[in-house]
Structures are given as C-alpha cells and as structure tokens.
Scaffold this motif. Structure first.
Motif, PDB file in Angstrom:
ATOM      1  N   UNK A   1      -7.577   5.258  -4.396  1.00 26.14           N
ATOM      2  CA  UNK A   1      -8.585   6.188  -3.875  1.00 26.14           C
ATOM      3  C   UNK A   1      -7.949   7.569  -3.733  1.00 26.14           C
ATOM      4  N   UNK A   2      -8.734   8.577  -4.098  1.00 23.92           N
ATOM      5  CA  UNK A   2      -8.339   9.966  -3.858  1.00 23.92           C
ATOM      6  C   UNK A   2      -9.214  10.498  -2.741  1.00 23.92           C
ATOM      7  N   UNK A   3      -8.596  10.924  -1.652  1.00 26.47           N
ATOM      8  CA  UNK A   3      -9.343  11.369  -0.482  1.00 26.47           C
ATOM      9  C   UNK A   3      -9.937  12.751  -0.733  1.00 26.47           C
ATOM     10  N   UNK A   4     -10.961  13.143   0.038  1.00 23.98           N
ATOM     11  CA  UNK A   4     -11.522  14.489  -0.108  1.00 23.98           C
ATOM     12  C   UNK A   4     -10.451  15.556   0.112  1.00 23.98           C
ATOM     13  N   UNK A   5     -10.587  16.662  -0.603  1.00 22.74           N
ATOM     14  CA  UNK A   5      -9.614  17.738  -0.461  1.00 22.74           C
ATOM     15  C   UNK A   5      -9.567  18.217   0.991  1.00 22.74           C
ATOM     16  N   UNK A   6      -8.365  18.425   1.487  1.00 23.18           N
ATOM     17  CA  UNK A   6      -8.188  18.850   2.869  1.00 23.18           C
ATOM     18  C   UNK A   6      -7.984  17.710   3.834  1.00 23.18           C
ATOM     19  N   UNK A   7      -8.168  16.466   3.371  1.00 27.84           N
ATOM     20  CA  UNK A   7      -7.932  15.292   4.205  1.00 27.84           C
ATOM     21  C   UNK A   7      -6.733  14.533   3.644  1.00 27.84           C
TER      22      UNK A   7
ATOM     23  N   UNK B   1      -4.281   7.157  -2.106  1.00 28.13           N
ATOM     24  CA  UNK B   1      -4.030   5.860  -1.494  1.00 28.13           C
ATOM     25  C   UNK B   1      -4.045   4.826  -2.613  1.00 28.13           C
ATOM     26  N   UNK B   2      -2.940   4.053  -2.746  1.00 25.00           N
ATOM     27  CA  UNK B   2      -2.807   3.130  -3.880  1.00 25.00           C
ATOM     28  C   UNK B   2      -2.395   1.749  -3.374  1.00 25.00           C
ATOM     29  N   UNK B   3      -3.147   0.723  -3.805  1.00 22.26           N
ATOM     30  CA  UNK B   3      -2.871  -0.662  -3.423  1.00 22.26           C
ATOM     31  C   UNK B   3      -2.353  -1.432  -4.621  1.00 22.26           C
TER      32      UNK B   3
ATOM     33  N   UNK C   1       0.855  -1.187   0.000  1.00 20.15           N
ATOM     34  CA  UNK C   1       0.000   0.000   0.000  1.00 20.15           C
ATOM     35  C   UNK C   1       0.889   1.234   0.000  1.00 20.15           C
ATOM     36  N   UNK C   2       0.526   2.222  -0.802  1.00 19.16           N
ATOM     37  CA  UNK C   2       1.292   3.460  -0.905  1.00 19.16           C
ATOM     38  C   UNK C   2       0.355   4.638  -0.692  1.00 19.16           C
ATOM     39  N   UNK C   3       0.920   5.747  -0.241  1.00 19.74           N
ATOM     40  CA  UNK C   3       0.095   6.942  -0.027  1.00 19.74           C
ATOM     41  C   UNK C   3       0.966   8.182  -0.153  1.00 19.74           C
ATOM     42  N   UNK C   4       0.309   9.293  -0.448  1.00 16.03           N
ATOM     43  CA  UNK C   4       0.977  10.588  -0.521  1.00 16.03           C
ATOM     44  C   UNK C   4       0.000  11.648  -0.071  1.00 16.03           C
ATOM     45  N   UNK C   5       0.513  12.697   0.568  1.00 10.08           N
ATOM     46  CA  UNK C   5      -0.333  13.795   0.990  1.00 10.08           C
ATOM     47  C   UNK C   5      -0.800  14.608  -0.224  1.00 10.08           C
ATOM     48  N   UNK C   6      -1.866  15.362  -0.046  1.00  9.28           N
ATOM     49  CA  UNK C   6      -2.325  16.241  -1.109  1.00  9.28           C
ATOM     50  C   UNK C   6      -1.459  17.480  -1.208  1.00  9.28           C
ATOM     51  N   UNK C   7      -1.568  18.183  -2.315  1.00 10.03           N
ATOM     52  CA  UNK C   7      -0.815  19.414  -2.519  1.00 10.03           C
ATOM     53  C   UNK C   7      -1.754  20.599  -2.442  1.00 10.03           C
TER      54      UNK C   7
ATOM     55  N   UNK D   1      -5.334  -0.259   6.136  1.00  9.44           N
ATOM     56  CA  UNK D   1      -5.707   0.720   7.158  1.00  9.44           C
ATOM     57  C   UNK D   1      -5.003   2.030   6.842  1.00  9.44           C
ATOM     58  N   UNK D   2      -5.770   3.118   6.829  1.00 10.52           N
ATOM     59  CA  UNK D   2      -5.207   4.443   6.569  1.00 10.52           C
ATOM     60  C   UNK D   2      -5.705   5.413   7.630  1.00 10.52           C
ATOM     61  N   UNK D   3      -4.774   6.157   8.230  1.00 12.92           N
ATOM     62  CA  UNK D   3      -5.114   7.216   9.177  1.00 12.92           C
ATOM     63  C   UNK D   3      -4.947   8.552   8.469  1.00 12.92           C
TER      64      UNK D   3
END
Length: 950
Positions: free
Chosen positions: A577-583, A560-562, A518-524, A596-598
């Motif tokens: 998945x692309x999380x809502x802006x600001x999250x 979030x990428x699996x 699982x990979x993830x990155x914060x929004x810009x 699991x993603x926090x």
C-alpha cells in the motif's frame, strides 16, 4: 558555623527511654509521653517547669507518639491504644489497634485522627464516632510517620521500606486515593528504630520535608511532588527527627551524631549548631516564643531559650510573621524577605492557591544556580515570601472563618497587582508548555539516521542495522547506493527458511511474526532539481533547456509492504500500500491476525493478512507498537512530562475483534525512558525501561484490574553476579528474559548477529536470598504465571487442554506454601502459618499443613487449620481464584480471543495420553517434600524448561 556548647535549661526528668513531647497551642504547657506508659503535662514557665500539672496512666506499654489540637491531645503506644484527653483529663480510648502505633496526627479541623502503625494501612477515625473509619491501603511494609497538610487536602506517609506516599483525602474526593509514590527515597529502618522517617508539611503547605539518604533533609513541592530544596552538609549521620518553626522560616534537626542544628530554610544555611548529651527523640517549637523543647533517651526534657539570636535583622523571630505595611502595598515592601510586619488581615482568611503556589515553587527551583543561590531579584523574593504567607488556608467547616465580600475584593485586587507586575517583567505565574513527544521506535531495532522530524534519510554505504529482533528471528538491512538488502533469519529454521531480497524502497522499519513480515518506509519530500549550466562560446554562463520534466524530484509516498513467510501454507501473496501524500508510517507491527500501522497523521490503520483494510481509528503521538497472536500493544505519549520523565499511556487491543482490553498509564522507573515493548511467549504484554526494569501486565484480560508487575531488575542482576553488563531485550519466556548481553559502553547489538542469552526472571522481593525469601520468590513467580495462563486459557476456550498443567501448578504452589508453613511453625509464628493455610488450593494440602503443625506440637494451630479446612473446602476439594468469566460477571462481555495464546508455552508441556486425567491430589513426592522440609527445610526447585534457538 562553629558548634556551640549550649547550656540548655533543664526541664522535668521522666523514665529513661524514648520520650515524646509537644506544646499546647498557646505554649503554656507541654505534653510528655514516656517509656513508662505515662503521659504528663508540665508548665513551661521557668520557675515551675519541673512540676507536673497532671499525670495520667492509661497505657499498658510505652508511648510512641503524641499529637495536640486545641484543648484536646492524643497519645498512642506500642500497646495499640489510641487514647484521647481533653482539658488535661482522660477522655476515652478512641480505638485499640492490634499492632503497635508509630504516629498519630489530627486533621486541621481537629475532628479526625489519622493513625499509622505496623499493619501497613493508614486509618482515619472520626473522633465523635469511632465506628466511622476509613482505611488507606497501599504501603507494603510497616508505617513510620504520617502528617496532614495545613489544608487537610493531603496526607503524607512514610514506611519502613523508605517509600513515601501522598494521599488525596479532601472533601472533593469520593474516596481517598494515592496520588504519588516516592519509592525508596528516605532511609529504610525497622519499625521500632530510632530513625523515625518523619514526614512533615511546611506551615505554608508549599512543600513537605523528610530525611534524605545523605544525612540531609529533602523537601518536595506541593502539587507537583518534585524536588524543591535540600538542607545538607550539617549532620554526619542520618537525621532521626526534625521540626519546622511555627512560621516555616527555620527547621531544627538532629541525628545520632549528637548535634542539634537550626537551619534557615530559605537560605539553606545553618543558624546555630549545638552539642547534646544524648540522642534526641523529639523536638518541638514554642508556638509563640523564641524557644524550642526537646526530649532525649535519658528521659530528660530540655529547653533552648532564645534559640534564634536576638537583635539580628537577618534572623527574624521563629513564630512571628512581621510586615512593614499593609499586604496590598507591594511597592513599599522591605528588601529583607523576612521583615514582614503584622497586618490587620487575619492569616486564616487568606485563600489557598494550591495550583499557582505549586507552579511558583517549581519555577523557583528552576531559577537556582548550581551553588543553590537564588538568581531572582530581591524585589521578587519579597513578593514570593508574601505569597508563602498567603498559603494559610481558611477552615470551611462553618466555624466563622469564611471570607467577607470586602476581604475577597481585597484579595482580588492583590492578585491583579501581581499579574500587572508579571507583565512588566516580574515573576511569570503562567508559562507556556511546549509538548515535544518522544520519537517513535520499533521494538528490537537499532538506531538509524533520522532528522529532527523523525524522518529517515540515506545512511552511509554498507551501513547495517536491525529492523527487528524478537523471539521469531532477526531482520536487518544493508544499505547500498540506490537500494538495500533485507535479510531475515529465523531462530527455528526447521519451521521457516531464512530469506533475503533486494529492497529498492530502502525500508526503514519492519516487524516479524509467525504469520509473516511487514516493512515500511516514510515518504520523500519534493526536492528542487539543480539546473544544469554550461559556458557558451562567448564565455557566458547559460542554462540547459533539455527535457522539460519539471524542476522537482519525483515525490514518493510512504509505503507499507507485507511478505508472507517462505514456508507458510495457504499460498498468501505479497501486498503493498502507498499511503496518501503527507501521511507517513511511523511504526508497524504484525500478529497472527492483522497488520497494524501507525501514521504521522494520528491514524492507526489495521489490515488483515490478506491486505483488507478492516479498521481505522485515531491515536496521536505513537511511541511504539508490538503485536502477538490477535493482540496489539500501542504505546503513545499522553502529554507534556516533567523533566527527565516520560508521560505515556498504552492501549491493549484485540485486532481481530477490534476490542479494547486495557487503557491506562505506562509505569516506568523515575527518570527513565521506555526502551522496549512486546509480549511474552504466553501473550503477556511486557515493557523494559532504560533503568533495566522489566514489567509484565498482570490481569490484562480483566477490565480495570491490570497492573505492571516488575519481574526483573537488570542492574541488580548484574551486580549480584559481579559483572559489568547490560541487557538488550529480545523476548520474554514464562520464567526467563531472552536478551543479548552487552558489555562495556555498548548500547546495541553488533554484527555478525550475536547469540541470544537467557536470564532468569526474579521478582524484587525483600531478602530474596534468605531461605524464606527463596521459597516466596518461587511461589509468587509461579502464582503470577498461573493466574495469567488461566485467564488466557479461558479467553481462548482452552481450559480442558491445559488443565493438567494447571493442576500441576496447584500442587507445586502448595508445596512451596507447605515449606513456608513449616518454617513459620518452627519459629512459632502462628498467625503467619494460619495466613499461609488460607492460600492453599487443595484440601489435601491443608491435611499436610495440619500434620506439620502437629509435628511441632502446636495443637491449637492445628485446630485452627482444621476450621479453615471446614469453612474453605466444605463443598469442594480445591479452591481457585475466580475465573475470568466470574470476574467479568458484571461486564457486558468477556475479552475473548480466537487465537491460541498459550501454544508457544504450555502446549509444549507433557500431557497424559488418552482420557486419563491427573488426579487432583498431592502425590507421594509431596509427602517427601513435607518430610524433607521438617528435617532440613530443603527447598527443591524445578529446572525451567529450556527454550531452544537453532
């Protein structure tokens, strides 16, 4: 301060040896307990000091402590007797202890006595009815000293291992409980050593004091239990005993350096320093006069009259609290913090301010400069000293000490004056607390560029960092100009192939398991585009109006990428998945059942491996996540913490059933930070802190029974092998820590990928290198593993599959216990041998133990062992700890699991083919072990099963 040669006034002479002395409340008499088991009462007037007023012989061995309250006093000794006396006459034997008693103390009301002895437990006994006894259990070695605080709310106790514990025993507690443990903070000693490890509360209850490890006295703050002050640079050896003056202004200390020092506690300065002829065993201050008395090992009782210099305004009387004016006239207080004349207000009527007092003293320490000088104004010092006097607490036992309405109104007016003063720039009684939670991190990652808001930004070209490094493999990223390269390398390439891919999202976090990655990155955030300008033909600057595509850069959401593993069966597909802006995602984990993603909004989002959103709940301030099989360990900041410490809690969650197994505090070394969190190969939660202590979560399947057990000390291990190195955790096996060894100042692994090393786990037992210690270490290590694995097998319905392994463990543990029984029999330690027999699991093992006792001609012990066998094994051939279902009989359900949690460990053990079962008896090899043990006490350990990395 020069050392004085004081001509002490001689008192009585008793039998040489350890002697203990205490004043009566009015100071007219002293009670002396001596080595000849005699308690004597002497007058303190100069002309008749050497004549005994009374002498009582009730003990049969030397007296080890004396305590006084009003007309009653109590003595205790190495014979275990606790005897009370009233009006200088024998009253009764309160109780008889089976071990030596080292310290006794009355509670402030004089209705109870707290007792500390060599059996590790504190006992509080009601004097009027000795059948009412409460035990305080927690110390692991013999006790040394005990003391009630002046309010009776807390008990402080010390033990031979150097630990100090604070116990809440007030009337509002449903049951006494330990509220603070100070580990290894005072010098360790034997139970009968001259070092008393004394712990004493100050008369105003603002702090408690104890001998430090640097020949000093340390004081810790009431309520906060943090360092407050230190009296140092006086003695050259560890302080053996000490005593507060009645008003708390002074302290008398002594050690084997034959010095008796009187300290000004507030100024941290020596008032007087005198030489004594023999080691002092006890010191006591006169409750009303400028005098102290001490006893030495020669049996001499000596008086020091006029101990505080008379006529010096800098040194007030040690027993009197003087005031210039009435207590509520703050404006006219003297600049001398000690000059407080007596007021008409009875100090017993002053209400306790436990919390405020603790906060004041905490901020007092914050106001000290490096040289220990107080940086506050003298005016505020006066107010603080007055506050200290207000800490004498009222008895609420109906004895006539309750406040009258007038007195209560007066105290409220005083409190309001203080608040007004604080608003005008005086002491701040309440200060805002800013909560700055620790930044989130991934277990097994190396540092990455992040800003103050924990948001990633672009690193340098070609920079590498590990996103994840665990027992499955290593995942790292290489940053390029507008993308990154993700590489995933596995330890066991026979099961999974390495792979890599181009990462256009520039992932900043990741996690790897047998199920996938699982990979993830914060929004810009939106960034303003600089407008293009040019110089026109007339030499003027103008803006280009080319494409009107907005003045902001494109906003990107947190991603979030699996990715399934390359050889995973079933044909699972990637999902994103692309999380809502600001999250933003702040931490991720993956196990065999879930992703699991926090996120930054406090959401914990749980997905199935196919990408179904199946659970969401709120948990703020996540610090790290880890997962394995169907469990997840979530660590989060619980609130503000003291300086240099972290206040964190954990949640152990079954992500398949969405069931919470455990929720409690994370236990770290004092002053350390959490460095890693994960699971062992048998799915046992584990944490590692910056002090190199590895802890496992014992009894994690049993509600309200989980405890963090230390199983490895990296600094101690490096010291034992005489190397300068540290350990960066990769994972935990059943008996080893898999890690990368770092040398020099390196804090993180480097590139190319370094090899993974294994370090044996070792419980921090006392004397682990001795013969007994080695066997105890082997036994306890196997016991902890066995208890965990039995719970895991039961929770996953795999008991039958692993029963052979559990039977083998029973046999191995019984072999270790038999070795210990042989050593105990050889040393004629019957009680120890009998305790060990009770730990045996197999009936045949008890037969072996009886043989050992018979071999050593201990027939009575052999008979006792036979009775144990009859009682314990009458209806069955083995005794096991209660199963998980038995332990949870009162609970609505069992914490079960649908995932096999032991397959990475015990399933690799050799099992018998067919239906044949291993017989549940000790085999011939056990006989050899017993005979070897009888002959040469040899201890054979099984070679641990290796863990192979490709």
């Amino acid at each position: 301060m020069e050392t004085e040669f004081v001509d002490f006034n001689a008192g009585p002479l008793v039998k040489p040896g350890k002697t203990y002395v205490a004043y009566k409340p009015d100071g007219s008499e002293i009670v002396v307990g001596s080595a000849d088991a005699r308690v004597s009462i002497f007058k303190t007037e100069k002309d008749i000091r050497k004549v005994a007023e009374a002498s009582i012989e009730r003990h049969i061995d030397e007296i080890s402590c004396v305590a006084v309250h009003d007309s009653r006093f109590v003595t205790a000794g190495t014979d275990g007797f606790i005897i009370t006396y009233k009006n200088n006459e024998y009253e009764k034997i309160l109780i008889r202890s089976t071990v030596a008693v080292r310290s006794v103390v009355f509670n402030p009301q004089g209705m109870k006595i707290a007792i500390a002895g060599d059996d590790n437990d504190i006992r509080v006994v009601l004097i009027a009815d000795n059948s009412k006894i409460v035990s305080l259990q927690g110390h692991t070695t013999s006790l040394k000293s005990i003391d009630y605080d002046p309010t009776g709310e807390y008990i402080a106790s010390s033990s031979c291992d150097g630990d100090i514990r604070i116990w809440s025993v007030g009337p509002n507690e449903p049951a006494p409980r330990c509220v603070k443990v100070l580990k290894n903070i005072t010098p360790a000693s034997k139970p009968d050593h001259a070092l008393t490890a004394k712990v004493l509360w100050s008369p105003d209850k603002s702090c408690f004091a104890f001998p430090g490890k640097n020949n000093d006295i340390r004081m810790f703050t009431y309520g906060l239990w943090t360092p407050y002050s230190t009296l140092e640079n006086g003695h050259t050896e560890t302080i053996s005993t000490f005593s507060w003056s009645p008003n708390g202004y002074y302290m008398a200390t002594t050690s084997k350096d034959k010095l008796l020092i009187v300290w000004d506690v507030k100024k941290k300065k020596i008032v007087r320093k005198a030489i004594v002829v023999a080691s002092i065993t006890e010191i006591a201050w006169h409750p009303e006069e400028n005098q102290l008395v001490f006893a030495n090992e020669n049996g001499e009782i000596m008086y020091w009259d006029e101990v505080i210099p008379e006529g010096n305004s800098n040194y007030p009387h040690p027993a009197k609290i003087r005031r210039n004016t009435q207590i509520d006239s703050l404006e006219t207080q003297s600049q001398d913090p000690y000059s407080l004349e007596p007021s008409s207000l009875d100090p017993r009527l002053l209400e306790s301010r436990a919390t405020n007092n603790a906060n004041e003293h905490f901020f007092d320490t914050m106001a000290d400069d490096e040289d220990g000088e107080d940086l506050r104004s003298e005016e505020n010092d006066d107010i603080d000293m007055m506050d200290a006097e207000d800490d004498f607490v009222i008895d609420d036992d109906g004895a006539g000490y309750a406040e009258t309405p007038e007195e209560r109104q007066r105290m409220q007016a005083l409190h309001q004056q203080r608040l007004n003063l604080s608003r005008m720039g005086g002491n701040q009684y309440q200060r805002p607390v800013v909560f700055d939670p620790p930044s989130a991190f991934q277990p097994g990652e190396t540092p990455y560029n992040k800003d103050k808001d924990n948001r990633g930004f672009d690193p340098m070209e070609g920079e590498r960092r590990y996103l994840c490094y665990n027992l499955v493999g290593a995942m790292y990223t290489i940053y390029q100009d507008n993308h990154s390269i993700i590489n995933v390398e596995f330890h066991d390439q026979s099961a999974h192939r390495n792979f890599h891919f181009t990462d256009y999202s520039n992932f900043t976090m990741g996690s790897l398991s047998e199920a996938g990655s699982i990979f993830a990155v914060e929004g810009k955030e939106a960034l303003e585009k600089p407008k293009k300008t040019r110089i026109n033909d007339e030499g003027e600057e103008e803006t280009d109006d080319e494409e009107d595509d907005g003045d902001l850069e494109k906003i990107t959401a947190s991603t979030l990428h699996f990715r399934p593993l390359s050889m995973r069966a079933g044909g699972d597909k990637d999902w994103t998945y692309h999380l809502p802006l600001g999250e933003d995602v702040v931490a991720v984990a993956i196990n065999s059942a879930s992703v699991i993603a926090a996120t930054s909004t406090g959401f914990i989002r749980i997905f199935s491996l196919s990408g179904i959103q199946k659970h969401i709940f709120t948990l703020n301030n996540i610090v790290t996540l880890s997962a394995m099989n169907d469990l997840a360990l979530l660590v989060y900041a619980a609130g503000p913490a003291f300086t240099g410490q972290q206040n964190m809690e954990y949640l152990l969650l079954n992500t398949d059933a969405n069931e919470i197994l455990q929720k409690d505090k994370i236990q770290l070394s004092i002053g350390s930070e959490l460095a890693w969190a994960g699971f062992s190969e048998t799915t046992q939660a584990a944490i590692y802190d910056s002090e190199s202590i590895l802890r496992i979560l014992h009894h994690q399947r049993r509600p309200n029974q989980a405890a963090w057990v230390p199983v490895f000390n990296g600094k101690a291990h490096a010291k034992s092998i005489q190397r300068t190195e540290s350990y960066w955790p990769v994972g935990v096996l059943r008996d080893r820590l898999m890690c990368i060894i770092l040398r020099g100042d390196n804090k993180y692994p480097f590139f190319p990928r370094p090899p993974v090393n294994e370090v044996p786990l070792e419980l921090p037992l006392i004397e682990p290198t001795s013969e007994t210690g080695k066997i105890e270490l082997a036994y306890l290590s196997m016991l902890y593993r066995d208890l965990h694995e039995r719970d895991e097998a039961e929770a996953t319905q795999k008991q039958d599959e692993y029963q052979d392994a559990f039977d083998s463990a029973d046999i191995e543990m019984d072999k270790d216990i038999l070795r210990l029984i042989n050593i105990a029999c050889k040393a004629e330690r019957h009680s120890r041998a009998l305790d060990l027999v009770n730990s045996l699991r197999l009936s045949e093992s008890v037969d072996k133990a009886i043989r050992v006792a018979t071999y050593h001609h201990l027939s009575s012990l052999a008979n006792s062992m036979m009775r144990v066998k009859e009682l314990k094994f009458m209806s069955r051939a083995r005794v096991l700890p209660p199963s998980l279902s038995e332990a949870l009989a009162s609970q609505p359900s069992i914490y079960e699991s649908n995932m096999p949690s032991l397959e990475n460990g015990l399933s690799l053990l050799e099992k018998n083919e067919g239906d044949g079962r291993k017989r549940l008896i000790l085999d011939d090899d056990t006989d050899d072990v017993v005979m070897d043990s009888l002959n040469n006490n040899s201890h054979k350990t099984k070679k641990p099963r290796p863990f192979q990395f490709s």
